[in-house]
Design a protein around this motif. Sequence first.
Motif, short mmCIF file in Angstrom:
data_model
loop_
_atom_site.label_atom_id
_atom_site.label_comp_id
_atom_site.label_asym_id
_atom_site.label_seq_id
_atom_site.Cartn_x
_atom_site.Cartn_y
_atom_site.Cartn_z
N MET A 1 0.79 -1.21 -0.18
CA MET A 1 -0.15 0.22 -0.09
C MET A 1 0.79 1.15 -0.17
N ASN A 2 0.64 2.50 -0.58
CA ASN A 2 1.58 3.24 -0.93
C ASN A 2 1.40 4.34 0.42
N ASP A 3 2.15 5.20 0.50
CA ASP A 3 1.89 6.51 1.89
C ASP A 3 0.37 7.20 1.86
N THR A 4 0.77 6.98 0.92
CA THR A 4 -1.24 8.32 0.52
C THR A 4 -2.41 7.21 1.35
N LEU A 5 -2.76 6.11 0.54
CA LEU A 5 -3.66 5.01 1.52
C LEU A 5 -3.05 4.60 2.75
N THR A 6 -2.03 4.17 2.70
CA THR A 6 -1.45 4.60 4.25
C THR A 6 -1.82 5.31 5.66
N ALA A 7 -1.63 6.22 4.97
CA ALA A 7 -2.71 7.67 5.76
C ALA A 7 -4.02 7.74 5.47
N LEU A 8 -4.75 7.59 4.45
CA LEU A 8 -5.75 7.54 4.30
C LEU A 8 -6.50 6.25 5.41
N ARG A 9 -5.97 5.30 5.65
CA ARG A 9 -6.00 4.15 6.65
C ARG A 9 -6.22 4.18 7.98
N GLU A 10 -4.91 5.14 8.21
CA GLU A 10 -4.87 5.63 9.66
C GLU A 10 -5.74 6.21 10.01
N ARG A 11 -6.17 7.22 9.10
CA ARG A 11 -6.95 8.41 9.59
C ARG A 11 -8.61 7.49 9.18
N ALA A 12 -9.01 7.22 8.68
CA ALA A 12 -10.39 6.15 8.87
C ALA A 12 -10.19 5.39 9.97
N LEU A 13 -8.96 4.59 10.52
CA LEU A 13 -9.06 3.59 11.46
C LEU A 13 -9.18 4.46 12.79
N ARG A 14 -8.47 6.13 12.97
CA ARG A 14 -9.25 7.12 13.91
C ARG A 14 -10.52 7.58 14.70
N GLU A 15 -10.99 7.95 12.95
CA GLU A 15 -12.53 8.80 13.02
C GLU A 15 -13.52 7.85 12.11
N PRO A 16 -14.74 7.65 13.50
CA PRO A 16 -15.71 6.05 12.64
C PRO A 16 -15.80 6.89 11.38
N ASP A 17 -16.81 8.36 11.64
CA ASP A 17 -17.21 9.29 10.71
C ASP A 17 -16.60 8.81 9.38
N PHE A 18 -14.70 9.09 9.20
CA PHE A 18 -14.75 9.55 8.01
C PHE A 18 -13.79 7.87 7.18
N ARG A 19 -14.15 6.86 7.97
CA ARG A 19 -13.88 5.47 7.88
C ARG A 19 -15.52 5.21 7.60
N SER A 20 -16.77 6.00 7.86
CA SER A 20 -18.39 5.74 7.28
C SER A 20 -18.20 6.33 5.69
N ALA A 21 -17.66 7.76 6.11
CA ALA A 21 -17.94 8.13 4.83
C ALA A 21 -17.03 7.75 3.23
N LEU A 22 -15.46 6.99 3.59
CA LEU A 22 -14.66 6.47 2.34
C LEU A 22 -15.70 5.31 2.14
N LEU A 23 -15.99 4.70 3.10
CA LEU A 23 -16.74 3.65 2.78
C LEU A 23 -17.80 3.22 1.77
N ARG A 24 -18.66 4.55 2.24
CA ARG A 24 -19.24 4.62 1.43
C ARG A 24 -19.01 5.16 -0.15
N THR A 25 -17.92 5.16 -0.61
CA THR A 25 -17.30 5.76 -2.13
C THR A 25 -17.10 3.75 -2.49
N ARG A 26 -17.85 2.97 -2.10
CA ARG A 26 -17.67 2.14 -3.21
C ARG A 26 -18.73 1.52 -3.20
N GLU A 27 -20.09 2.29 -2.85
CA GLU A 27 -21.67 2.34 -3.71
C GLU A 27 -21.88 3.09 -5.08
#
Length: 89
Positions: A1-27
Amino acid sequence: MNDTLTALRERALREPDFRSALLRTREVADPLSALCDFATANGFPLTLGDVISDGEEFSCNQTKSTNGGNPLPYDCFDDAYEMFFASLM
């Protein structure tokens, strides 16, 4: 995983609302573009090429690092997009 995806993942794991919004991109109709747009809008510059080439680059480097070189490329490589979302589950 590249550095940007890694940083994005770290924020998503810290912030549930951010993670939810990120998961909605798959829809949406074009989920990879939606991921890149979402990431970039939130301070994580990401392009389609970054995601697509990530797994291919790793596979190519493995092929080149094989003792004597590997004349036959691997049949497949990890899909960075799928691996990214699997890491969020």
